[in-house]
Design a protein around this motif. Structure first.
Motif, PDB file in Angstrom:
ATOM      1  N   ASN A 112      -1.223 -45.456 -17.891  1.00 19.49           N
ATOM      2  CA  ASN A 112      -1.647 -45.165 -16.516  1.00 19.49           C
ATOM      3  C   ASN A 112      -3.084 -45.604 -16.270  1.00 19.49           C
ATOM      4  O   ASN A 112      -3.438 -45.974 -15.153  1.00 19.49           O
ATOM      5  CB  ASN A 112      -1.504 -43.669 -16.218  1.00 19.49           C
ATOM      6  CG  ASN A 112      -0.056 -43.263 -16.022  1.00 19.49           C
ATOM      7  OD1 ASN A 112       0.689 -43.930 -15.318  1.00 19.49           O
ATOM      8  ND2 ASN A 112       0.360 -42.176 -16.666  1.00 19.49           N
ATOM      9  N   ARG A 113      -3.919 -45.540 -17.330  1.00 19.68           N
ATOM     10  CA  ARG A 113      -5.303 -46.015 -17.209  1.00 19.68           C
ATOM     11  C   ARG A 113      -5.308 -47.511 -16.883  1.00 19.68           C
ATOM     12  O   ARG A 113      -6.077 -47.973 -16.022  1.00 19.68           O
ATOM     13  CB  ARG A 113      -6.045 -45.746 -18.523  1.00 19.68           C
ATOM     14  CG  ARG A 113      -7.438 -46.356 -18.634  1.00 19.68           C
ATOM     15  CD  ARG A 113      -8.440 -45.621 -17.767  1.00 19.68           C
ATOM     16  NE  ARG A 113      -9.783 -46.163 -17.931  1.00 19.68           N
ATOM     17  CZ  ARG A 113     -10.624 -45.777 -18.885  1.00 19.68           C
ATOM     18  NH1 ARG A 113     -10.256 -44.859 -19.768  1.00 19.68           N
ATOM     19  NH2 ARG A 113     -11.827 -46.293 -18.951  1.00 19.68           N
TER      20      ARG A 113
ATOM     21  N   ALA B 275      -2.878 -49.268 -15.358  1.00 18.74           N
ATOM     22  CA  ALA B 275      -2.382 -49.456 -13.999  1.00 18.74           C
ATOM     23  C   ALA B 275      -3.421 -49.023 -12.965  1.00 18.74           C
ATOM     24  O   ALA B 275      -3.643 -49.715 -11.948  1.00 18.74           O
ATOM     25  CB  ALA B 275      -1.085 -48.683 -13.805  1.00 18.74           C
ATOM     26  N   ASP B 276      -4.068 -47.885 -13.204  1.00 15.90           N
ATOM     27  CA  ASP B 276      -5.065 -47.382 -12.246  1.00 15.90           C
ATOM     28  C   ASP B 276      -6.249 -48.332 -12.128  1.00 15.90           C
ATOM     29  O   ASP B 276      -6.780 -48.546 -11.023  1.00 15.90           O
ATOM     30  CB  ASP B 276      -5.544 -45.995 -12.676  1.00 15.90           C
ATOM     31  CG  ASP B 276      -4.463 -44.930 -12.539  1.00 15.90           C
ATOM     32  OD1 ASP B 276      -3.470 -45.195 -11.821  1.00 15.90           O
ATOM     33  OD2 ASP B 276      -4.614 -43.848 -13.151  1.00 15.90           O
ATOM     34  N   ASP B 277      -6.705 -48.884 -13.287  1.00 21.93           N
ATOM     35  CA  ASP B 277      -7.828 -49.821 -13.246  1.00 21.93           C
ATOM     36  C   ASP B 277      -7.473 -51.059 -12.425  1.00 21.93           C
ATOM     37  O   ASP B 277      -8.278 -51.524 -11.599  1.00 21.93           O
ATOM     38  CB  ASP B 277      -8.210 -50.246 -14.669  1.00 21.93           C
ATOM     39  CG  ASP B 277      -9.138 -49.245 -15.350  1.00 21.93           C
ATOM     40  OD1 ASP B 277      -9.526 -48.261 -14.695  1.00 21.93           O
ATOM     41  OD2 ASP B 277      -9.466 -49.456 -16.534  1.00 21.93           O
TER      42      ASP B 277
ATOM     43  N   ARG C 202      -5.230 -51.431 -10.024  1.00 19.97           N
ATOM     44  CA  ARG C 202      -5.133 -51.092  -8.594  1.00 19.97           C
ATOM     45  C   ARG C 202      -6.511 -50.824  -8.002  1.00 19.97           C
ATOM     46  O   ARG C 202      -6.808 -51.221  -6.866  1.00 19.97           O
ATOM     47  CB  ARG C 202      -4.230 -49.868  -8.426  1.00 19.97           C
ATOM     48  CG  ARG C 202      -2.758 -50.150  -8.730  1.00 19.97           C
ATOM     49  CD  ARG C 202      -1.978 -48.868  -8.925  1.00 19.97           C
ATOM     50  NE  ARG C 202      -0.558 -49.125  -9.206  1.00 19.97           N
ATOM     51  CZ  ARG C 202       0.245 -48.290  -9.833  1.00 19.97           C
ATOM     52  NH1 ARG C 202      -0.237 -47.107 -10.264  1.00 19.97           N
ATOM     53  NH2 ARG C 202       1.513 -48.586 -10.037  1.00 19.97           N
ATOM     54  N   PHE C 203      -7.368 -50.134  -8.765  1.00 25.58           N
ATOM     55  CA  PHE C 203      -8.716 -49.811  -8.292  1.00 25.58           C
ATOM     56  C   PHE C 203      -9.545 -51.081  -8.079  1.00 25.58           C
ATOM     57  O   PHE C 203     -10.251 -51.224  -7.061  1.00 25.58           O
ATOM     58  CB  PHE C 203      -9.391 -48.886  -9.301  1.00 25.58           C
ATOM     59  CG  PHE C 203     -10.829 -48.571  -9.007  1.00 25.58           C
ATOM     60  CD1 PHE C 203     -11.165 -47.694  -7.987  1.00 25.58           C
ATOM     61  CD2 PHE C 203     -11.853 -49.161  -9.744  1.00 25.58           C
ATOM     62  CE1 PHE C 203     -12.498 -47.397  -7.715  1.00 25.58           C
ATOM     63  CE2 PHE C 203     -13.179 -48.875  -9.473  1.00 25.58           C
ATOM     64  CZ  PHE C 203     -13.511 -47.986  -8.455  1.00 25.58           C
TER      65      PHE C 203
ATOM     66  N   LYS D 213      -8.365 -52.926  -4.989  1.00 29.43           N
ATOM     67  CA  LYS D 213      -8.681 -52.196  -3.756  1.00 29.43           C
ATOM     68  C   LYS D 213     -10.161 -52.294  -3.396  1.00 29.43           C
ATOM     69  O   LYS D 213     -10.522 -52.389  -2.206  1.00 29.43           O
ATOM     70  CB  LYS D 213      -8.288 -50.732  -3.929  1.00 29.43           C
ATOM     71  CG  LYS D 213      -8.534 -49.872  -2.698  1.00 29.43           C
ATOM     72  CD  LYS D 213      -8.113 -48.434  -2.947  1.00 29.43           C
ATOM     73  CE  LYS D 213      -8.379 -47.558  -1.728  1.00 29.43           C
ATOM     74  NZ  LYS D 213      -7.975 -46.138  -1.969  1.00 29.43           N
TER      75      LYS D 213
ATOM     76  N   VAL E 285       3.894 -52.561 -12.247  1.00 26.96           N
ATOM     77  CA  VAL E 285       2.610 -53.077 -11.765  1.00 26.96           C
ATOM     78  C   VAL E 285       2.719 -54.567 -11.468  1.00 26.96           C
ATOM     79  O   VAL E 285       2.204 -55.061 -10.441  1.00 26.96           O
ATOM     80  CB  VAL E 285       1.499 -52.794 -12.792  1.00 26.96           C
ATOM     81  CG1 VAL E 285       0.199 -53.489 -12.395  1.00 26.96           C
ATOM     82  CG2 VAL E 285       1.273 -51.300 -12.945  1.00 26.96           C
TER      83      VAL E 285
END
Length: 558
Positions: free
Chosen positions: A459-460, A462-464, A466-467, A470, A500
């Motif tokens: 998840n880290r 994927a979150d990175d 997307r972040f 964005k 992702v």
């Protein structure tokens, strides 16, 4: 085993044989008093301490691979089983001695199973940090227990913390002469360790105290003595223990085995590296199994690769197991001819010797270095030590293993992640932390993930991604993943990664992987990530992946 013993004795020249023989004699002089003290920690008759340096020494010398490891009584394993078995039978009783021997036999069986399944790698699951904390905790526990003997008191509690509280309450009832003798012994041992570390001072003090006890009648003056020791060779017999008791001993033996494997492997590796020699951890486990089997059959307790005794042997000049064989021969002479005088040995003297050894297990310099270099790991060492003292040695072992694994998992769970940016002067890609608005160049992000991808950290990743998309100052057209640190992807991480990739494709963002090694490529193929990415977006080098991404970005702009 005998063939291996003769082969080892024949190795080397005459000078090395003489050197090892003298080292073995010196080792016996220094360590015979210690093993008598370890028998006190184990709650066993003092003579059983001598038994640990007779047949077990010979068994390991004939089977094990290490040229330096001394396998004998050890305070860590003695503290483990004595604290547990004291609740099952009175220490020193026939039933207690049978339980102790059965722990050694079970340990031998577990070690044999570990050798058959080649489990020498288990030693790596105890990090040096928590091992330092564990040994410090054991040192404190043993020190508290030996203080009772030093002061002429009797302990009733088994928990180290409760023993300490009980000790404070019992101080008004101490035996003044025993306390005075213990204080003098501790001062002499400390002075000798500082100014004559390689001299058999402990043996001199034992001999002197035996003579003084006999000549001055110390027993009549309130000083407790070791008492009669049965001389001669140990009788070989199988320990008789009931089935229910045996089941109760399984966790105790398991705890001993973890300590034996970890401590022995660490010690043998240290000296193999020092002398540029090879060591076979699995063969050493077999040697430890043989040593514990003969210890059980000869009526003594669990033996272990002792760091302190190994260090003494090396300092004395030992360079092979010949020294340990000489040590065993000296022990045989003591058992046959010299057990009578040991009757007059004051318990407070043995207590002082073991207390000094226990305090030596608290490596303050190592703890200080850990605190300076890694405060987080220093906290783990203190937690381990506190668990040993406050709860028990067995629990301390489990905490040590869990904390070692936890620290490793935490590093993988919270890996370093970075964005590579071009340095204005060198024109090379340099790493910078992931934060809002960071990009490699307009439209391109080169992202580095510094760990394997698995269920806990995916998840880290994927979150990175997307972040970064964005918060990028310009629309992102390409992302290149620097996969140099990724060697494995599990099922959960692969499922999220495919999701992702599909999200990025829906946004017309190209993603490529650079520095993909063969192991990662095999996982990507197996988990169908390669099919989602496309064959042209997986590269063995980072610069080719970045060049392809830049070309794609220019085409998109055009």
């Amino acid at each position: 085993m005998l063939k291996n013993l003769f082969r080892r004795w024949g190795q080397g020249d005459r000078a090395s044989t003489v050197r090892d023989s003298l080292a073995g004699l010196s080792l016996a002089c220094m360590n015979i008093p210690q093993v008598l003290g370890y028998a006190r920690i184990a709650g066993m008759p003092a003579v059983t301490g001598l038994y640990t340096v007779l047949l077990p020494l010979v068994a390991f010398a004939g089977v094990g691979s290490s040229r330096h490891l001394v396998v004998a009584a050890d305070s860590a394993t003695a503290a483990i089983f004595s604290s547990a078995l004291a609740r099952m039978a009175p220490p020193g009783s026939a039933h207690y001695m049978a339980l102790v021997s059965m722990v050694a036999l079970l340990s031998a069986g577990f070690l044999l199973a570990a050798r058959l399944f080649r489990l020498g790698f288990l030693a790596d699951f105890l990090s040096r940090t928590v091992l330092v904390g564990f040994m410090a905790g054991v040192g404190l526990q043993v020190g508290i227990a030996m203080t009772y003997d030093m002061l002429g008191l009797q302990a009733t509690a088994h928990n180290p913390f409760l023993q300490f509280v009980e000790l404070l309450k019992a101080l008004p009832h101490l035996a003044p002469l025993s306390a005075a003798i213990s204080l003098v012994m501790c001062l002499l041992l400390y002075t000798g360790e500082k100014f004559a570390p390689h001299k058999p001072l402990a043996l001199v003090l034992v001999v002197g105290s035996i003579f003084a006890s006999w000549a001055m009648g110390l027993e009549a003056r309130g000083v407790a003595l070791v008492g009669p020791l049965s001389g001669g060779l140990p009788s070989l017999h199988f320990p008789r223990v009931g089935w229910n008791d045996m089941l109760s001993l399984l966790p105790v033996a398991t705890s001993c085995v973890f300590v034996i494997i970890a401590q022995s492997a660490a010690t043998s590796r240290t000296y193999a590296y020092k002398f540029q020699e090879d060591v076979d951890a699995n063969r050493d486990i077999l040697g430890l199994s043989a040593a514990n089997a003969v210890a059980a059959l000869s009526g003594t307790f669990t033996v272990n690769g002792s760091p302190t005794q190994t260090a003494m042997a090396v300092q004395a000049g030992a360079r092979s197991q010949k020294a340990q064989l000489v040590f065993a021969c000296v022990t045989l002479v003591v058992l046959l001819f010299l057990t009578g005088p040991l009757h007059y040995l004051p318990r407070c003297v043995l207590g002082a010797i073991v207390f000094s050894v226990a305090m030596g297990m608290i490596d303050l310099r190592a703890l200080w270095r850990i605190r300076q270099e890694s405060p987080g790991e220093f906290g783990l060492a203190l937690i381990t030590a506190a668990t040993v003292v406050g709860v028990g040695v067995e629990q301390g072992i489990l905490v040590a293993i869990v904390l070692s694994l936890f620290r490793h998992v935490r590093h993988s769970y919270e890996p370093h992640t970075m964005v590579l940016q071009e340095d204005a002067q060198t024109k090379l890609l340099e790493a910078s932390p992931v934060k809002a608005g960071v990009e490699t160049e307009p439209g391109l992000i080169v992202y580095r993930f510094c760990a394997d991808l698995f269920y806990a950290n995916c998840n880290r990743f994927a979150d990175d991604i997307r972040f970064l998309i964005k918060t990028a100052p310009t629309p992102v057209r390409c992302i290149v993943v620097d996969a140099s640190a990724i060697t494995d992807i599990d099922y959960s991480a692969a499922s999220l990664l495919r999701t992702v990739l599909q999200e990025l494709q829906a946004k017309s963002v190209l993603i490529a992987f650079g520095r993909v090694n063969p192991f990662l490529r095999a996982d990507m193929d197996r988990h169908r990530i390669s099919a989602v990415l496309g064959e042209g977006n997986i590269y063995a080098q980072l610069h080719t992946a970045v060049a392809a991404a830049r070309s794609h970005a220019r085409c998109e702009k055009a």
